[in-house]
Each structure stands twice: as C-alpha cells, then as structure tokens.
Design a protein around this motif. Structure first.
Motif, PDB file in Angstrom:
ATOM      1  N   GLY A   1      37.973  -8.306   1.239  1.00  0.00           N
ATOM      2  CA  GLY A   1      37.797  -9.687   1.683  1.00  0.00           C
ATOM      3  C   GLY A   1      36.235  -9.670   2.152  1.00  0.00           C
ATOM      4  N   VAL A   2      35.501  -8.833   1.979  1.00  0.00           N
ATOM      5  CA  VAL A   2      34.048  -8.733   2.140  1.00  0.00           C
ATOM      6  C   VAL A   2      33.306 -10.007   1.218  1.00  0.00           C
ATOM      7  CG1 VAL A   2      31.838  -7.367   1.805  1.00  0.00           C
ATOM      8  CG2 VAL A   2      33.619  -6.475   3.032  1.00  0.00           C
ATOM      9  N   ASP A   3      32.361 -10.550   1.666  1.00  0.00           N
ATOM     10  CA  ASP A   3      31.828 -11.722   0.792  1.00  0.00           C
ATOM     11  C   ASP A   3      30.291 -11.381   0.632  1.00  0.00           C
ATOM     12  OD1 ASP A   3      31.468 -12.687   3.193  1.00  0.00           O
ATOM     13  OD2 ASP A   3      32.221 -14.538   2.875  1.00  0.00           O
ATOM     14  N   VAL A   4      29.797 -10.668   1.378  1.00  0.00           N
ATOM     15  CA  VAL A   4      28.329 -10.296   1.498  1.00  0.00           C
ATOM     16  C   VAL A   4      28.038  -8.668   1.504  1.00  0.00           C
ATOM     17  CG1 VAL A   4      26.026 -10.836   2.299  1.00  0.00           C
ATOM     18  CG2 VAL A   4      27.667 -12.304   2.357  1.00  0.00           C
ATOM     19  N   ILE A   5      27.269  -8.025   0.949  1.00  0.00           N
ATOM     20  CA  ILE A   5      27.222  -6.804   0.980  1.00  0.00           C
ATOM     21  C   ILE A   5      25.797  -6.256   1.147  1.00  0.00           C
ATOM     22  CG2 ILE A   5      27.304  -4.149   0.176  1.00  0.00           C
ATOM     23  CD1 ILE A   5      29.941  -5.212  -1.306  1.00  0.00           C
ATOM     24  N   PHE A   6      25.277  -5.586   2.034  1.00  0.00           N
ATOM     25  CA  PHE A   6      23.737  -5.269   1.995  1.00  0.00           C
ATOM     26  C   PHE A   6      23.588  -3.771   1.649  1.00  0.00           C
ATOM     27  CE2 PHE A   6      20.456  -3.237   5.401  1.00  0.00           C
ATOM     28  CZ  PHE A   6      19.666  -3.568   4.533  1.00  0.00           C
ATOM     29  N   HIS A   7      22.901  -3.556   0.776  1.00  0.00           N
ATOM     30  CA  HIS A   7      22.811  -1.851   0.259  1.00  0.00           C
ATOM     31  C   HIS A   7      21.425  -1.413   0.721  1.00  0.00           C
ATOM     32  CE1 HIS A   7      19.786  -1.220  -2.916  1.00  0.00           C
ATOM     33  NE2 HIS A   7      19.730  -2.806  -3.220  1.00  0.00           N
ATOM     34  N   ALA A   8      21.482  -0.022   0.769  1.00  0.00           N
ATOM     35  CA  ALA A   8      20.284   0.693   1.200  1.00  0.00           C
ATOM     36  C   ALA A   8      20.679   1.826   0.365  1.00  0.00           C
ATOM     37  CB  ALA A   8      20.298   0.881   2.883  1.00  0.00           C
ATOM     38  N   SER A   9      20.272   1.963  -0.712  1.00  0.00           N
ATOM     39  CA  SER A   9      20.724   3.034  -1.588  1.00  0.00           C
ATOM     40  C   SER A   9      19.964   3.118  -3.058  1.00  0.00           C
ATOM     41  CB  SER A   9      22.253   2.741  -2.229  1.00  0.00           C
ATOM     42  OG  SER A   9      22.426   1.547  -2.757  1.00  0.00           O
ATOM     43  N   GLY A  10      18.683   2.628  -2.853  1.00  0.00           N
ATOM     44  CA  GLY A  10      17.660   2.828  -4.242  1.00  0.00           C
ATOM     45  C   GLY A  10      18.404   2.264  -5.222  1.00  0.00           C
ATOM     46  N   SER A  11      18.235   2.879  -6.679  1.00  0.00           N
ATOM     47  CA  SER A  11      18.860   2.372  -7.763  1.00  0.00           C
ATOM     48  C   SER A  11      20.265   2.176  -7.916  1.00  0.00           C
ATOM     49  CB  SER A  11      18.391   3.089  -8.919  1.00  0.00           C
ATOM     50  OG  SER A  11      18.723   4.469  -8.806  1.00  0.00           O
ATOM     51  N   THR A  12      21.016   2.920  -7.111  1.00  0.00           N
ATOM     52  CA  THR A  12      22.527   2.795  -6.890  1.00  0.00           C
ATOM     53  C   THR A  12      22.762   1.203  -6.098  1.00  0.00           C
ATOM     54  OG1 THR A  12      22.722   4.932  -6.131  1.00  0.00           O
ATOM     55  CG2 THR A  12      24.636   3.564  -5.366  1.00  0.00           C
ATOM     56  N   GLY A  13      21.941   0.572  -5.813  1.00  0.00           N
ATOM     57  CA  GLY A  13      22.308  -0.836  -5.381  1.00  0.00           C
ATOM     58  C   GLY A  13      22.191  -1.598  -6.688  1.00  0.00           C
ATOM     59  N   HIS A  14      21.817  -1.228  -7.793  1.00  0.00           N
ATOM     60  CA  HIS A  14      21.835  -2.264  -9.006  1.00  0.00           C
ATOM     61  C   HIS A  14      23.553  -2.218  -8.886  1.00  0.00           C
ATOM     62  CE1 HIS A  14      21.087  -4.100 -12.624  1.00  0.00           C
ATOM     63  NE2 HIS A  14      22.081  -3.468 -13.261  1.00  0.00           N
ATOM     64  N   GLY A  15      24.239  -1.324  -8.954  1.00  0.00           N
ATOM     65  CA  GLY A  15      25.615  -1.422  -9.187  1.00  0.00           C
ATOM     66  C   GLY A  15      26.373  -2.376  -8.159  1.00  0.00           C
ATOM     67  N   VAL A  16      25.912  -2.281  -6.861  1.00  0.00           N
ATOM     68  CA  VAL A  16      26.333  -3.506  -6.110  1.00  0.00           C
ATOM     69  C   VAL A  16      26.226  -4.736  -6.436  1.00  0.00           C
ATOM     70  CG1 VAL A  16      25.907  -4.502  -3.635  1.00  0.00           C
ATOM     71  CG2 VAL A  16      25.786  -1.805  -3.872  1.00  0.00           C
ATOM     72  N   PHE A  17      24.870  -5.246  -6.940  1.00  0.00           N
ATOM     73  CA  PHE A  17      24.550  -6.469  -7.605  1.00  0.00           C
ATOM     74  C   PHE A  17      25.577  -6.691  -8.814  1.00  0.00           C
ATOM     75  CE2 PHE A  17      19.800  -5.645  -6.294  1.00  0.00           C
ATOM     76  CZ  PHE A  17      20.218  -6.068  -4.959  1.00  0.00           C
ATOM     77  N   VAL A  18      25.598  -5.515  -9.545  1.00  0.00           N
ATOM     78  CA  VAL A  18      26.462  -6.002 -10.771  1.00  0.00           C
ATOM     79  C   VAL A  18      28.098  -6.293 -10.310  1.00  0.00           C
ATOM     80  CG1 VAL A  18      27.889  -4.615 -12.647  1.00  0.00           C
ATOM     81  CG2 VAL A  18      25.570  -4.609 -12.406  1.00  0.00           C
ATOM     82  N   ALA A  19      28.549  -5.900  -9.382  1.00  0.00           N
ATOM     83  CA  ALA A  19      29.870  -6.069  -8.717  1.00  0.00           C
ATOM     84  C   ALA A  19      29.914  -7.338  -8.078  1.00  0.00           C
ATOM     85  CB  ALA A  19      30.172  -4.932  -7.498  1.00  0.00           C
TER      86      ALA A  19
END
Length: 311
Positions: free
Chosen positions: A192-210
């Motif tokens: 049910g989350v609709d906004v995610i903040f990442h602090a994970s270097g290039s791992t964060g690209h996967g957050v954007f993809v999702a």
C-alpha cells in the motif's frame, strides 16, 4: 594559490552511480577547472584496492588523498598515521573510537537527517494512502540517520502516516544491487506504500524501476535523480558532496588546511550542503501546497528554529 595534486578514491559503485560518487567526481572536476588542480582517481574493486590506492597516492607525494565514503574511515586513519606529511580527507567520516582525529585528517560529515526530514515531509504530504516507504542500502549507522530523519519528517506533518523500511543487505554490495532494490520496493508498494525514499546508491535504480512499473512515486538521494525516471521521481534529497570535496581542495590550495581546517567538519541545510529539489521542472510532481509547507520547514532548519535529531 598553488597548484594542488589530488588523489581521490571512490566508494563502492564508483563513477556512474548518478548519486554519491558522481557528486564527489563533480567536485573534483570543478577543482581541476577552477583551481588548476592536478587530479587522479581510482575506482576500487574491494577493500584491499581501496587501501592500496590511498597508499600509492600518499607515497607519490600528493597534496591530499580523499576517500569517498563511510567505509574509508578506519583506512584513512591508518594510512594517515603512516604518512604524516600528506593531508587526507574522508567523506562521511566516522571518527575512531577514541574520538580523536589525526592532525593531517579532515573528516567531512553531513546532517543527512535534515534533508531526509524534508523529503519525509514531502512524501507524507503527497501520499494518498498514508503509507510511505524507505529503502536503505547497507544497514549501517550512516544510513540509519537517513531513515530516522525521514521518519521524523513524516511524523511532523502526518500523524496517521506509517513508514515501512527495509535494507538491501549488510555488506557494501548493498549499495550496488538494483535487482534487490526493485524487489524491496515492489514488496513495499504491494503493501500500500505509494512513495518510497531510497538511500541506497545504485540499488536505488531498482526502486525507480518498480515505481515506474507500478505507477507509484519515488524520491532520489544525494543528487538530483529526476532524469533517471522523470515520471516517477517526486523530488530528491541533495547532499553536496561536490561542495565538500571542492572546498577541501581549495582550502589546501590556500594553505588553510594547515591553519585549523583539519578535524571534523559537519555540513547541513544552513551551509547550503543539504537540501531537496524544490523548484523548476524537476519538482513538478510537488504541489504548491506541499512546497509551501516543506519550504517553511526548510527555513526553520536553516535558521535554527527547528533541530532535527540524528539519534
């Protein structure tokens, strides 16, 4: 000002992460362009490469050796003791247990919790589900600071909002695992989350993809990450590693390092070193009402009326 020789050793992930390391590189490029600095850099594969690169720069008599990242802290201390006439700087420096810093070391630290607080407020004010997420890279105290600041910002503007947090791992590889980032983000969006903040270097690209795949929103870190996925990046927390790197090199060129600039320097919103993307096209997903509220909080932090706790 004299010409300074600079050796910089990147953190895990190296150049091209569109985040932490690229910001450090921008500071190096600026020093070369504006100060005429002679610069070299190394992208280490592992801890042994990291130490070897610093020792090589020091043995060659560079004016300053810069380690980019929390993981360099102990290595910088060890190498600096062996080369007392070489200056060292460490971005995201964690002081040794004794709390003392070598006379030839400057530790560059940031109030990440302040920027995380601001994007936490932006996330909560934007969220329709009142559920927001956090994806960290390696589970270390530095990244926990981001999470605590984010949670505090969410709580400041939304009593009913819930934060779901997850970390990509417990080793440095957690900062370069986009597949894991996508997996964690997909799980959070599914709850049910609709906004995610990442602090994970290039791992964060996967957050954007999702976020793109599921039509949700995400928040970038360290640099303006809007261009990675324009349709889903709500804003980004800005951590001006480039400014810290450039200012350190300029200080050495001016002879200021040897006149009290060693030690620990802590930079935040009031120094212009921590911020969030809040204007122009790259802030287009933030409503005027959200911007007004978050900018008010930013002003309170900058003027000292609001203190964001890091612990």
């Amino acid at each position: 000002m004299r010409v300074v020789r600079v050796g910089l050793v990147f953190d895990v992930g190296g150049r091209g992460d569109k985040s932490f390391n690229d910001m450090a590189y921008a500071g190096l490029v600026r020093a070369r362009a504006e100060l005429g600095a002679r610069v070299e850099y190394v992208e280490p594969a592992d801890a042994d490469d990291r130490v070897a690169a610093m020792r090589l720069f020091a043995a060659r008599g560079f004016d300053v050796v810069i380690g980019v990242g929390y993981m360099f802290s102990r290595d910088v201390d060890d190498v600096a003791r062996d080369y007392p006439h070489v200056r060292f700087a460490c971005v995201d420096y964690a002081p040794p247990d004794a709390g003392t810093v070598g006379r030839n070391v400057v530790g560059l630290r940031f109030r990440e919790e302040e920027g995380a607080y601001l994007v936490g407020a932006a996330a909560a004010l934007t969220s329709r589900s009142h559920m927001v997420g956090f994806v960290g890279g390696m589970d270390i105290p530095l990244i926990r600071k981001f999470e605590r600041g984010y949670r505090a910002g969410v709580a400041a503007v939304c009593d009913s909002c819930r934060v779901i947090a997850a970390y990509a791992g417990s080793t440095p590889n957690a900062f370069r695992d986009p597949a894991r980032g996508e997996q964690l983000a997909t799980a959070q969006y599914g709850q049910g989350v609709d906004v995610i903040f990442h602090a994970s270097g290039s791992t964060g690209h996967g957050v954007f993809v999702a976020a793109q795949r599921l039509r949700r929103l995400a928040i970038g870190v360290d640099s303006d990450q809007y261009d990675e996925m324009p349709e889903v990046v709500l804003t980004s927390m800005i951590k001006r590693v480039d400014v810290a790197v450039f200012d350190t090199i300029r200080g050495i060129a001016r002879g200021q390092f040897d006149r009290g600039r060693a030690g620990i320097r802590v930079l935040g919103v009031s120094d212009g070193a921590i911020d969030y993307v809040r204007s122009g096209l790259h802030a287009r997903h933030l409503s005027p009402e959200v911007l007004q509220r978050v900018n008010s909080l930013r002003n309170d932090i900058a003027t000292g009326r609001l203190e964001v706790r890091s612990e």
